[in-house]
Scaffold this motif. Structure first.
Motif, PDB file in Angstrom:
ATOM      1  N   TYR A 108       0.780  -1.221   0.000  1.00 55.89           N
ATOM      2  CA  TYR A 108       0.000   0.000   0.000  1.00 55.89           C
ATOM      3  C   TYR A 108       0.819   1.282   0.000  1.00 55.89           C
ATOM      4  CZ  TYR A 108      -3.875  -3.071   1.324  1.00 55.89           C
ATOM      5  OH  TYR A 108      -4.832  -4.050   1.354  1.00 55.89           O
ATOM      6  N   THR A 109       2.086   1.207   0.342  1.00 58.34           N
ATOM      7  CA  THR A 109       2.869   2.426   0.455  1.00 58.34           C
ATOM      8  C   THR A 109       3.945   2.476  -0.625  1.00 58.34           C
ATOM      9  OG1 THR A 109       4.419   1.448   2.014  1.00 58.34           O
ATOM     10  CG2 THR A 109       2.490   2.535   2.935  1.00 58.34           C
ATOM     11  N   PRO A 110       4.282   3.697  -1.093  1.00 57.15           N
ATOM     12  CA  PRO A 110       5.287   3.813  -2.160  1.00 57.15           C
ATOM     13  C   PRO A 110       6.610   3.143  -1.811  1.00 57.15           C
ATOM     14  CG  PRO A 110       4.117   5.881  -1.921  1.00 57.15           C
ATOM     15  CD  PRO A 110       3.668   5.003  -0.800  1.00 57.15           C
ATOM     16  N   SER A 111       7.026   3.213  -0.566  1.00 60.11           N
ATOM     17  CA  SER A 111       8.328   2.652  -0.188  1.00 60.11           C
ATOM     18  C   SER A 111       8.351   1.123  -0.261  1.00 60.11           C
ATOM     19  CB  SER A 111       8.712   3.110   1.220  1.00 60.11           C
ATOM     20  OG  SER A 111       7.748   2.669   2.158  1.00 60.11           O
ATOM     21  N   ASP A 112       7.196   0.504  -0.364  1.00 60.05           N
ATOM     22  CA  ASP A 112       7.148  -0.956  -0.497  1.00 60.05           C
ATOM     23  C   ASP A 112       7.614  -1.424  -1.876  1.00 60.05           C
ATOM     24  OD1 ASP A 112       4.063  -1.205   1.387  1.00 60.05           O
ATOM     25  OD2 ASP A 112       6.148  -1.488   2.049  1.00 60.05           O
ATOM     26  N   TYR A 113       7.496  -0.553  -2.865  1.00 59.60           N
ATOM     27  CA  TYR A 113       7.719  -0.958  -4.247  1.00 59.60           C
ATOM     28  C   TYR A 113       9.144  -0.708  -4.706  1.00 59.60           C
ATOM     29  CZ  TYR A 113       2.745  -1.749  -4.693  1.00 59.60           C
ATOM     30  OH  TYR A 113       1.464  -2.246  -4.535  1.00 59.60           O
ATOM     31  N   ASP A 114       9.614  -1.579  -5.601  1.00 60.83           N
ATOM     32  CA  ASP A 114      10.995  -1.524  -6.062  1.00 60.83           C
ATOM     33  C   ASP A 114      11.159  -0.837  -7.415  1.00 60.83           C
ATOM     34  OD1 ASP A 114      10.672  -4.463  -4.573  1.00 60.83           O
ATOM     35  OD2 ASP A 114      12.501  -3.369  -4.037  1.00 60.83           O
ATOM     36  N   TYR A 115      10.110  -0.881  -8.229  1.00 61.51           N
ATOM     37  CA  TYR A 115      10.221  -0.348  -9.593  1.00 61.51           C
ATOM     38  C   TYR A 115       9.028   0.559  -9.876  1.00 61.51           C
ATOM     39  CZ  TYR A 115      13.384  -4.323  -9.841  1.00 61.51           C
ATOM     40  OH  TYR A 115      14.388  -5.225  -9.599  1.00 61.51           O
ATOM     41  N   TRP A 116       9.308   1.625 -10.637  1.00 63.18           N
ATOM     42  CA  TRP A 116       8.289   2.620 -10.948  1.00 63.18           C
ATOM     43  C   TRP A 116       8.327   2.985 -12.422  1.00 63.18           C
ATOM     44  CZ3 TRP A 116       4.743   4.581  -7.523  1.00 63.18           C
ATOM     45  CH2 TRP A 116       4.931   4.238  -6.177  1.00 63.18           C
ATOM     46  N   GLY A 117       7.158   3.312 -12.963  1.00 61.92           N
ATOM     47  CA  GLY A 117       7.082   3.897 -14.286  1.00 61.92           C
ATOM     48  C   GLY A 117       7.284   5.399 -14.227  1.00 61.92           C
ATOM     49  N   GLN A 118       7.227   6.032 -15.388  1.00 61.03           N
ATOM     50  CA  GLN A 118       7.494   7.466 -15.476  1.00 61.03           C
ATOM     51  C   GLN A 118       6.250   8.300 -15.215  1.00 61.03           C
ATOM     52  OE1 GLN A 118       6.806   5.580 -18.040  1.00 61.03           O
ATOM     53  NE2 GLN A 118       5.318   6.778 -19.223  1.00 61.03           N
ATOM     54  N   GLY A 119       5.094   7.669 -15.216  1.00 61.40           N
ATOM     55  CA  GLY A 119       3.854   8.366 -14.930  1.00 61.40           C
ATOM     56  C   GLY A 119       3.126   8.799 -16.184  1.00 61.40           C
ATOM     57  N   THR A 120       1.810   8.918 -16.053  1.00 58.53           N
ATOM     58  CA  THR A 120       0.970   9.413 -17.139  1.00 58.53           C
ATOM     59  C   THR A 120      -0.057  10.378 -16.536  1.00 58.53           C
ATOM     60  OG1 THR A 120      -0.417   8.764 -19.029  1.00 58.53           O
ATOM     61  CG2 THR A 120      -0.659   7.456 -17.020  1.00 58.53           C
ATOM     62  N   GLN A 121      -0.250  11.519 -17.205  1.00 58.34           N
ATOM     63  CA  GLN A 121      -1.119  12.572 -16.683  1.00 58.34           C
ATOM     64  C   GLN A 121      -2.582  12.252 -16.972  1.00 58.34           C
ATOM     65  OE1 GLN A 121      -0.328  15.663 -15.002  1.00 58.34           O
ATOM     66  NE2 GLN A 121      -2.550  15.666 -14.728  1.00 58.34           N
ATOM     67  N   VAL A 122      -3.390  12.369 -15.942  1.00 57.97           N
ATOM     68  CA  VAL A 122      -4.849  12.275 -16.088  1.00 57.97           C
ATOM     69  C   VAL A 122      -5.437  13.598 -15.615  1.00 57.97           C
ATOM     70  CG1 VAL A 122      -6.944  11.162 -15.249  1.00 57.97           C
ATOM     71  CG2 VAL A 122      -4.931   9.778 -15.820  1.00 57.97           C
ATOM     72  N   THR A 123      -6.194  14.240 -16.476  1.00 62.35           N
ATOM     73  CA  THR A 123      -6.831  15.508 -16.145  1.00 62.35           C
ATOM     74  C   THR A 123      -8.332  15.370 -16.363  1.00 62.35           C
ATOM     75  OG1 THR A 123      -4.862  16.727 -16.815  1.00 62.35           O
ATOM     76  CG2 THR A 123      -6.912  17.977 -16.601  1.00 62.35           C
ATOM     77  N   VAL A 124      -9.101  15.653 -15.322  1.00 61.98           N
ATOM     78  CA  VAL A 124     -10.559  15.556 -15.400  1.00 61.98           C
ATOM     79  C   VAL A 124     -11.133  16.956 -15.263  1.00 61.98           C
ATOM     80  CG1 VAL A 124     -12.627  14.469 -14.478  1.00 61.98           C
ATOM     81  CG2 VAL A 124     -10.426  13.273 -14.336  1.00 61.98           C
ATOM     82  N   SER A 125     -11.813  17.396 -16.279  1.00 62.75           N
ATOM     83  CA  SER A 125     -12.392  18.746 -16.266  1.00 62.75           C
ATOM     84  C   SER A 125     -13.829  18.699 -15.735  1.00 62.75           C
ATOM     85  CB  SER A 125     -12.381  19.340 -17.670  1.00 62.75           C
ATOM     86  OG  SER A 125     -13.193  18.571 -18.538  1.00 62.75           O
ATOM     87  N   SER A 126     -14.206  19.792 -15.077  1.00 63.39           N
ATOM     88  CA  SER A 126     -15.559  19.850 -14.487  1.00 63.39           C
ATOM     89  C   SER A 126     -16.573  20.422 -15.461  1.00 63.39           C
ATOM     90  CB  SER A 126     -15.532  20.685 -13.214  1.00 63.39           C
ATOM     91  OG  SER A 126     -15.026  21.977 -13.489  1.00 63.39           O
TER      92      SER A 126
END
Length: 126
Positions: A108-126
């Motif tokens: 459940y916590t970021p420090s538990d994980y060993d490998y990460w991706g670079q991320g992808t942006q999600v934007t939700v407009s109102s």
């Protein structure tokens, strides 16, 4: 070493849907526990969902009933189906991997994980 590449982010109106994908390299993907996290500007990275090496899953309360995590071990890919999106879901979404040797555990916590991706942006407009 595992490399993770996310895709599928974008701009969507409130109430809409997106499906994020995370493609992993390596031959032992099926033994990894996988997670999705997100980070909004000025906030800490937070847990969204996790799936164990044996397919069990768990979710943050804020996304329960709206998001679904799944994995396709034949494609070395984990997915996050996001429905009924809200403006507060706006963030950079990251996938993460942890060797779990088919233990069936979630993390459940970021420090538990060993490998990460670079991320992808999600934007939700109102």
């Amino acid at each position: 070493q595992v490399q993770l590449v996310e895709s599928g982010g974008g701009l969507v109106q409130a109430g809409g849907s997106l499906r994020l994908s995370c493609a992993a390299s390596g031959r032992t993907f099926s033994s990894y526990a996988m997670g999705w996290f997100r980070q909004a500007p000025g906030k800490e990275r937070e847990f969204v969902a996790a799936i164990s090496s044996v397919g069990g899953n768990t979710y943050a309360d804020s996304v329960k009933g709206r998001f679904t995590i799944s994995r396709d071990n034949a494609k070395n890919t984990v997915y996050l189906q996001m429905n009924s999106l809200k403006p507060e879901d706006t963030a950079v979404y990251y996938c993460a991997a942890k060797p779990s040797f088919y233990s069936g555990r979630y993390y459940y916590t970021p420090s538990d994980y060993d490998y990460w991706g670079q991320g992808t942006q999600v934007t939700v407009s109102s």
